[in-house]
Design a protein around this motif. Structure first.
Motif, short mmCIF file in Angstrom:
data_model
loop_
_atom_site.label_atom_id
_atom_site.label_comp_id
_atom_site.label_asym_id
_atom_site.label_seq_id
_atom_site.Cartn_x
_atom_site.Cartn_y
_atom_site.Cartn_z
N GLU A 274 -23.87 -26.00 -37.66
CA GLU A 274 -24.39 -26.50 -36.39
C GLU A 274 -25.48 -27.54 -36.61
OE1 GLU A 274 -25.80 -23.35 -33.91
OE2 GLU A 274 -23.81 -22.92 -33.09
N ALA A 275 -26.47 -27.19 -37.41
CA ALA A 275 -27.63 -28.07 -37.59
C ALA A 275 -27.23 -29.43 -38.15
CB ALA A 275 -28.66 -27.40 -38.49
N THR A 276 -26.39 -29.43 -39.19
CA THR A 276 -25.99 -30.71 -39.77
C THR A 276 -25.13 -31.51 -38.80
OG1 THR A 276 -24.11 -29.63 -40.86
CG2 THR A 276 -26.14 -29.90 -42.15
N SER A 277 -24.30 -30.82 -38.02
CA SER A 277 -23.41 -31.51 -37.09
C SER A 277 -24.19 -32.16 -35.94
CB SER A 277 -22.36 -30.54 -36.53
OG SER A 277 -21.49 -30.09 -37.56
N PHE A 278 -25.12 -31.42 -35.36
CA PHE A 278 -25.91 -31.98 -34.27
C PHE A 278 -26.72 -33.19 -34.76
CE2 PHE A 278 -26.10 -27.46 -32.31
CZ PHE A 278 -24.88 -27.64 -31.72
N LEU A 279 -27.30 -33.05 -35.96
CA LEU A 279 -28.12 -34.14 -36.49
C LEU A 279 -27.25 -35.36 -36.83
CD1 LEU A 279 -30.93 -35.09 -37.28
CD2 LEU A 279 -30.52 -34.15 -39.58
N GLU A 280 -26.10 -35.14 -37.47
CA GLU A 280 -25.24 -36.27 -37.83
C GLU A 280 -24.79 -37.04 -36.58
OE1 GLU A 280 -24.40 -37.62 -40.73
OE2 GLU A 280 -25.74 -36.20 -41.72
N ALA A 281 -24.45 -36.32 -35.52
CA ALA A 281 -24.01 -36.99 -34.29
C ALA A 281 -25.17 -37.75 -33.65
CB ALA A 281 -23.43 -35.97 -33.32
N HIS A 282 -26.37 -37.18 -33.69
CA HIS A 282 -27.55 -37.86 -33.14
C HIS A 282 -27.82 -39.15 -33.90
CE1 HIS A 282 -31.47 -38.22 -31.20
NE2 HIS A 282 -32.00 -38.45 -32.39
N ILE A 283 -27.76 -39.09 -35.22
CA ILE A 283 -27.99 -40.28 -36.04
C ILE A 283 -26.90 -41.33 -35.77
CG2 ILE A 283 -28.00 -41.15 -38.41
CD1 ILE A 283 -29.35 -38.47 -39.19
N ALA A 284 -25.66 -40.89 -35.66
CA ALA A 284 -24.55 -41.82 -35.48
C ALA A 284 -24.59 -42.52 -34.13
CB ALA A 284 -23.22 -41.08 -35.64
N TYR A 285 -24.99 -41.79 -33.06
CA TYR A 285 -24.84 -42.33 -31.71
C TYR A 285 -26.14 -42.57 -30.96
CZ TYR A 285 -19.93 -41.69 -32.45
OH TYR A 285 -18.67 -41.79 -32.96
N VAL A 286 -27.25 -42.14 -31.52
CA VAL A 286 -28.52 -42.35 -30.82
C VAL A 286 -29.54 -43.06 -31.69
CG1 VAL A 286 -30.46 -41.24 -29.63
CG2 VAL A 286 -28.16 -40.29 -29.40
N ARG A 287 -29.78 -42.57 -32.89
CA ARG A 287 -30.90 -43.07 -33.67
C ARG A 287 -30.53 -43.23 -35.15
NH1 ARG A 287 -36.90 -40.35 -34.10
NH2 ARG A 287 -38.00 -42.22 -34.74
N PRO A 288 -29.80 -44.28 -35.48
CA PRO A 288 -29.40 -44.47 -36.88
C PRO A 288 -30.57 -44.60 -37.85
CG PRO A 288 -28.16 -45.92 -35.41
CD PRO A 288 -29.26 -45.30 -34.59
N ASP A 289 -31.74 -45.01 -37.34
CA ASP A 289 -32.90 -45.19 -38.21
C ASP A 289 -33.87 -44.01 -38.14
OD1 ASP A 289 -33.71 -45.56 -35.60
OD2 ASP A 289 -34.94 -47.35 -36.01
N MET A 290 -33.39 -42.84 -37.77
CA MET A 290 -34.26 -41.66 -37.70
C MET A 290 -34.91 -41.42 -39.06
SD MET A 290 -33.27 -37.79 -36.51
CE MET A 290 -34.54 -36.56 -36.15
N PRO A 291 -36.24 -41.40 -39.14
CA PRO A 291 -36.92 -41.22 -40.43
C PRO A 291 -36.56 -39.89 -41.09
CG PRO A 291 -38.46 -42.00 -38.76
CD PRO A 291 -37.20 -41.61 -38.04
N ARG A 292 -36.54 -39.91 -42.40
CA ARG A 292 -36.17 -38.70 -43.15
C ARG A 292 -37.15 -37.56 -42.84
NH1 ARG A 292 -31.97 -38.15 -46.92
NH2 ARG A 292 -32.09 -36.07 -47.82
N GLN A 293 -38.43 -37.85 -42.66
CA GLN A 293 -39.39 -36.78 -42.39
C GLN A 293 -39.11 -36.10 -41.06
OE1 GLN A 293 -43.00 -39.13 -42.59
NE2 GLN A 293 -43.22 -39.13 -40.37
N GLU A 294 -38.61 -36.86 -40.08
CA GLU A 294 -38.24 -36.26 -38.80
C GLU A 294 -36.97 -35.44 -38.93
OE1 GLU A 294 -38.38 -38.69 -35.31
OE2 GLU A 294 -40.09 -39.85 -36.04
#
Length: 280
Positions: free
Chosen positions: A147-167
């Motif tokens: 779940e956690a990796t899937s939600f984050l991967e979709a967020h990065i792909a479709y909302v915030r590709p530059d999401m900082p690693r620390q976040e």
């Protein structure tokens, strides 16, 4: 002051989307956002889980991954009405995520308690005779990290590709609070931890006809009220984000010709619904 046409459209859209995630026929109301939730406003977990469309894509991806675990799969087959009510199961999962992320901490912990009690009744044996239980910490660890990796991967792909690693790391640390309350173990607290755990737990996974059957239902079954074109785009986007080994085990091909239109459609829906849910 009369609402503008844009506000009327936004209200209608918000109402329709909320109806998808709440059993309005039973009088269920949308989850209220609390300032006394488990997590602060604008923290990574609340930002990631706020995207309706990316969460749909991530939810489909996580279900596909979870069904590769024989114990998680058998629990769904033995103790769920998934085949008859896929929409209801997805809606309940979405509501749990909303409650534990945004609701008052007491409501969040009550929701976690209900799930833990349900898990005590979910047990049996897989086809080779090995016993399974939904309270098994290692099985719960796979369900969580999927779940956690899937939600984050979709967020990065479709909302915030530059999401900082620390976040991204903070997202895993926050989601770990829920996972530990559900008795999962081990629980990753950084992206590196999550990637290492997924690699470790791959030894527990297995390809099966039952997993492929559930995958077909997830990707091709149409939830009530969802246009077929929307379901197809979300499913294609989810398969596109799957790791190659998972696609192989589920008998799925990586989208090629259909990938770009699906990404564009998903991005358009994601941006539109973020506009629809903007604060007044």
């Amino acid at each position: 002051m009369r609402p503008s046409p844009a506000d009327l459209v936004r209200r209608a859209l918000v109402g329709r989307v909320r109806a998808v995630f709440n059993d309005t026929a039973a009088g269920q109301q949308p989850v209220s956002i609390s300032d006394d939730a488990l997590f602060e406003r604008d923290s990574p977990i609340r930002m990631v889980h706020s995207g309706v469309v990316p969460m749909m894509v991530g939810g489909i991806r996580s279900l596909l991954l979870q069904m590769l675990h024989p114990h998680a799969l058998q629990g769904v087959l033995d103790h769920s009405d998934f085949r008859a009510d896929m929409h209801g199961r997805l809606r309940r999962t979405a509501r749990f995520i909303a409650q534990t992320t945004y609701a008052h901490r007491d409501e969040a912990m009550a929701a976690i308690g209900r799930v833990n009690r349900i898990h005590t009744r979910v047990n049996g044996t897989v086809p080779d005779g090995t016993p399974y239980s939904a309270t098994d910490p290692r099985t719960l660890a796979w369900v969580h990290v999927a779940e956690a990796t899937s939600f984050l991967e979709a967020h990065i792909a479709y909302v915030r590709p530059d999401m900082p690693r620390q976040e991204q790391d903070e997202y895993f640390r926050q989601f770990a609070v829920i996972a530990r309350a559900l008795n999962a173990d081990p629980v990753p607290e950084t992206r590196d931890d999550a990637e290492a755990l997924m690699l470790e737990l791959r030894a527990d996974l297995a390809a099966s006809e039952a997993a492929r059957e559930v995958a077909d239902l997830v990707l091709n079954g149409r939830p009530e009220g969802a246009p077929r074109s929307v379901q197809r785009a979300l499913g294609t986007a989810a398969v596109d984000l799957l790791p190659p080994y998972a696609r192989t085990m589920l008998g799925l091909s990586r989208p090629t010709v259909s990938a770009l239109p699906a990404r564009l459609a998903t991005k358009t829906m994601s941006d539109g619904l973020r506009w629809a849910f903007r604060q007044p």
